[in-house]
Design an enzyme around this catalytic site. Structure first.
Site, mmCIF file in Angstrom:
data_model
loop_
_atom_site.group_PDB
_atom_site.id
_atom_site.type_symbol
_atom_site.label_atom_id
_atom_site.label_comp_id
_atom_site.label_asym_id
_atom_site.label_seq_id
_atom_site.Cartn_x
_atom_site.Cartn_y
_atom_site.Cartn_z
ATOM 1 N N SER A 195 -7.266 -26.079 7.642
ATOM 2 C CA SER A 195 -7.235 -25.969 9.111
ATOM 3 C C SER A 195 -6.787 -27.258 9.792
ATOM 4 O O SER A 195 -7.294 -27.606 10.849
ATOM 5 C CB SER A 195 -8.597 -25.505 9.644
ATOM 6 O OG SER A 195 -8.900 -24.210 9.144
ATOM 7 N N GLY A 255 -1.438 -24.971 5.931
ATOM 8 C CA GLY A 255 -1.201 -23.541 5.746
ATOM 9 C C GLY A 255 -0.761 -22.905 7.048
ATOM 10 O O GLY A 255 0.411 -22.933 7.426
ATOM 11 N N GLY A 256 -1.712 -22.337 7.783
ATOM 12 C CA GLY A 256 -1.401 -21.579 9.004
ATOM 13 C C GLY A 256 -0.476 -22.300 9.961
ATOM 14 O O GLY A 256 0.508 -21.717 10.448
ATOM 15 N N HIS A 261 -4.116 -24.150 -6.390
ATOM 16 C CA HIS A 261 -4.609 -23.815 -5.040
ATOM 17 C C HIS A 261 -5.843 -22.923 -5.180
ATOM 18 O O HIS A 261 -5.918 -22.086 -6.080
ATOM 19 C CB HIS A 261 -3.505 -23.111 -4.245
ATOM 20 C CG HIS A 261 -3.849 -22.996 -2.788
ATOM 21 N ND1 HIS A 261 -4.722 -22.043 -2.319
ATOM 22 C CD2 HIS A 261 -3.474 -23.736 -1.717
ATOM 23 C CE1 HIS A 261 -4.854 -22.202 -0.998
ATOM 24 N NE2 HIS A 261 -4.107 -23.221 -0.618
ATOM 25 N N ASN A 309 2.578 -25.129 3.354
ATOM 26 C CA ASN A 309 2.436 -24.039 2.384
ATOM 27 C C ASN A 309 2.513 -22.727 3.151
ATOM 28 O O ASN A 309 1.548 -22.336 3.818
ATOM 29 C CB ASN A 309 1.076 -24.179 1.667
ATOM 30 C CG ASN A 309 0.816 -23.038 0.708
ATOM 31 O OD1 ASN A 309 1.698 -22.219 0.438
ATOM 32 N ND2 ASN A 309 -0.399 -22.984 0.182
ATOM 33 N N TRP A 310 3.645 -22.075 3.048
ATOM 34 C CA TRP A 310 3.846 -20.830 3.807
ATOM 35 C C TRP A 310 3.082 -19.659 3.192
ATOM 36 O O TRP A 310 3.045 -18.573 3.764
ATOM 37 C CB TRP A 310 5.339 -20.487 3.880
ATOM 38 C CG TRP A 310 6.158 -21.470 4.674
ATOM 39 C CD1 TRP A 310 5.711 -22.596 5.305
ATOM 40 C CD2 TRP A 310 7.575 -21.405 4.929
ATOM 41 N NE1 TRP A 310 6.763 -23.230 5.930
ATOM 42 C CE2 TRP A 310 7.914 -22.524 5.717
ATOM 43 C CE3 TRP A 310 8.582 -20.510 4.558
ATOM 44 C CZ2 TRP A 310 9.223 -22.769 6.146
ATOM 45 C CZ3 TRP A 310 9.881 -20.745 4.969
ATOM 46 C CH2 TRP A 310 10.193 -21.870 5.770
ATOM 47 N N LYS A 311 2.517 -19.864 2.032
ATOM 48 C CA LYS A 311 1.783 -18.807 1.316
ATOM 49 C C LYS A 311 2.655 -17.543 1.233
ATOM 50 O O LYS A 311 3.870 -17.659 1.106
ATOM 51 C CB LYS A 311 0.419 -18.570 1.976
ATOM 52 C CG LYS A 311 -0.390 -19.888 2.053
ATOM 53 C CD LYS A 311 -1.836 -19.732 2.411
ATOM 54 C CE LYS A 311 -2.507 -21.101 2.403
ATOM 55 N NZ LYS A 311 -3.919 -21.048 2.734
ATOM 56 N N GLY A 343 -8.022 -21.757 6.307
ATOM 57 C CA GLY A 343 -7.749 -20.563 7.103
ATOM 58 C C GLY A 343 -8.929 -20.110 7.936
ATOM 59 O O GLY A 343 -8.942 -18.990 8.449
ATOM 60 N N GLU A 347 -6.664 -20.355 -3.712
ATOM 61 C CA GLU A 347 -6.365 -18.910 -3.725
ATOM 62 C C GLU A 347 -5.918 -18.469 -5.122
ATOM 63 O O GLU A 347 -6.175 -17.342 -5.540
ATOM 64 C CB GLU A 347 -5.290 -18.598 -2.669
ATOM 65 C CG GLU A 347 -5.881 -18.707 -1.259
ATOM 66 C CD GLU A 347 -4.892 -19.096 -0.175
ATOM 67 O OE1 GLU A 347 -3.676 -19.022 -0.410
ATOM 68 O OE2 GLU A 347 -5.358 -19.489 0.913
ATOM 69 N N GLU A 375 -8.808 -29.874 -0.637
ATOM 70 C CA GLU A 375 -8.887 -28.736 0.275
ATOM 71 C C GLU A 375 -10.251 -28.080 0.136
ATOM 72 O O GLU A 375 -10.452 -27.242 -0.767
ATOM 73 C CB GLU A 375 -7.809 -27.706 -0.072
ATOM 74 C CG GLU A 375 -6.404 -28.234 0.029
ATOM 75 C CD GLU A 375 -5.433 -27.094 0.320
ATOM 76 O OE1 GLU A 375 -4.665 -27.233 1.279
ATOM 77 O OE2 GLU A 375 -5.462 -26.067 -0.370
HETATM 78 O O1 LIG Z 1 -2.373 -24.845 1.357
HETATM 79 C C1 LIG Z 1 -2.865 -24.929 2.486
HETATM 80 C C2 LIG Z 1 -4.264 -24.753 2.699
HETATM 81 O O2 LIG Z 1 -4.760 -23.633 2.052
HETATM 82 C C3 LIG Z 1 -4.712 -24.868 4.129
HETATM 83 O O3 LIG Z 1 -4.494 -23.688 4.841
HETATM 84 P P1 LIG Z 1 -4.843 -23.660 6.411
HETATM 85 O O4 LIG Z 1 -4.129 -24.825 7.023
HETATM 86 O O5 LIG Z 1 -4.343 -22.342 6.897
HETATM 87 O O6 LIG Z 1 -6.324 -23.794 6.518
#
Ligand SMILES: O=C[C@H](O)COP(=O)(O)O
Length: 252
Positions: free
Chosen positions: A212, A233-234, A94, A9-11, A173, A96, A167
């Protein structure tokens, strides 16, 4: 047998050249891996650019879709528009989206139904906040989020060919990951819910862990019997890290 699924997920990151370069970097490193499915979910505007760079076994995903079909919904993207671009998966609910845009179970269920109707595979995100975990409410929150969608979808379709991503909000994050034991515990609980509400899916539906996940902890998390992959994510913004997680899933 559930094929492991790793979704990036590149957000809301990257300009168009960055997106293409990252997609190329992922394809280069992941294309040879057998026995896993990989999805990359760029921001909407980069979907067409990234679509042209993917190869077999690496699918395109979106980060949301509208809760209604095409029409007067300024700023939204209909599920069939995504399918038309070659999108196969769509992240829904999600944390967010829930936190910053007020999405609730009703809108998430409506988006889920739209996604299924367009032939997309929804990745439904659920998870508790730190406050909820500390109050011993993890299972109640996760059950409410899943049942809230199932109840609104009705028994005909149910969760269909979707995926659930657990999640924990406190792990997103933050660099703070759920331990493999904590993740497995919640995943096993999700499978219990499915057993009660959607028995046909209890053994087949893939359950991803997100929060994470990095190359250093991926193997441990992915070794758990009910952890069928990750929503990253990150680490998905670094082709090498993302590929290392995919490799861990392929080995496991
Ligand atoms: O969609 C992905 C998640 O929000 C995890 O994000 P993260 O790997 O940066 O903690």
């Amino acid at each position: 047998m559930r094929t492991p699924l790793i979704a990036g997920n590149w957000k809301m990151n990257g300009l168009s050249a960055d997106a293409v370069a990252l997609a190329d970097g992922v394809v280069q490193r992941v294309a040879g891996l057998d026995g896993i499915e990989t999805v990359i979910c760029p921001p909407f505007v980069h979907l067409p650019g990234v679509a042209g760079r993917l190869s077999d076994g690496i699918h395109l995903g979106a980060q949301n879709c509208a809760d209604a079909g095409q029409g007067a919904r300024t700023g939204e993207i209909a599920a069939d528009m995504l399918a038309d671009l070659g999108v196969r998966y769509v992240i829904l609910g999600h944390s967010e989206r829930r936190q910053f845009y007020g999405e609730d179970d009703a809108t998430i269920a409506a988006r889920y139904a739209q996604a299924l109707g367009a032939g997309l595979r929804p990745i439904l995100c659920v998870g508790e906040t730190l406050e909820e975990r500390d109050a011993g409410r993890t299972q109640a929150v996760v059950a409410e989020q899943i049942n809230g969608v199932i109840d609104r979808l009705g028994s005909d379709t149910g969760l269909g060919h979707g995926v659930i991503a657990y999640e924990p909000v406190w792990a997103i994050g933050t660099g703070r990951t759920a331990t493999a034991v904590q993740a497995q515990g919640v995943h096993a609980f999700i499978r219990e819910i499915l057993g009660e509400r959607q028995p046909g899916l209890a053994d087949t539906m893939r359950l991803l862990y997100g929060g994470s996940m990095k190359p250093a902890n991926a193997a441990d998390l992915l070794a758990q019997p009910d952890v069928d992959g990750g929503l990253i994510g990150g680490a998905s913004l670094d082709a090498e890290d993302f590929a290392a997680i995919c490799a861990a899933a392929a080995r496991g």
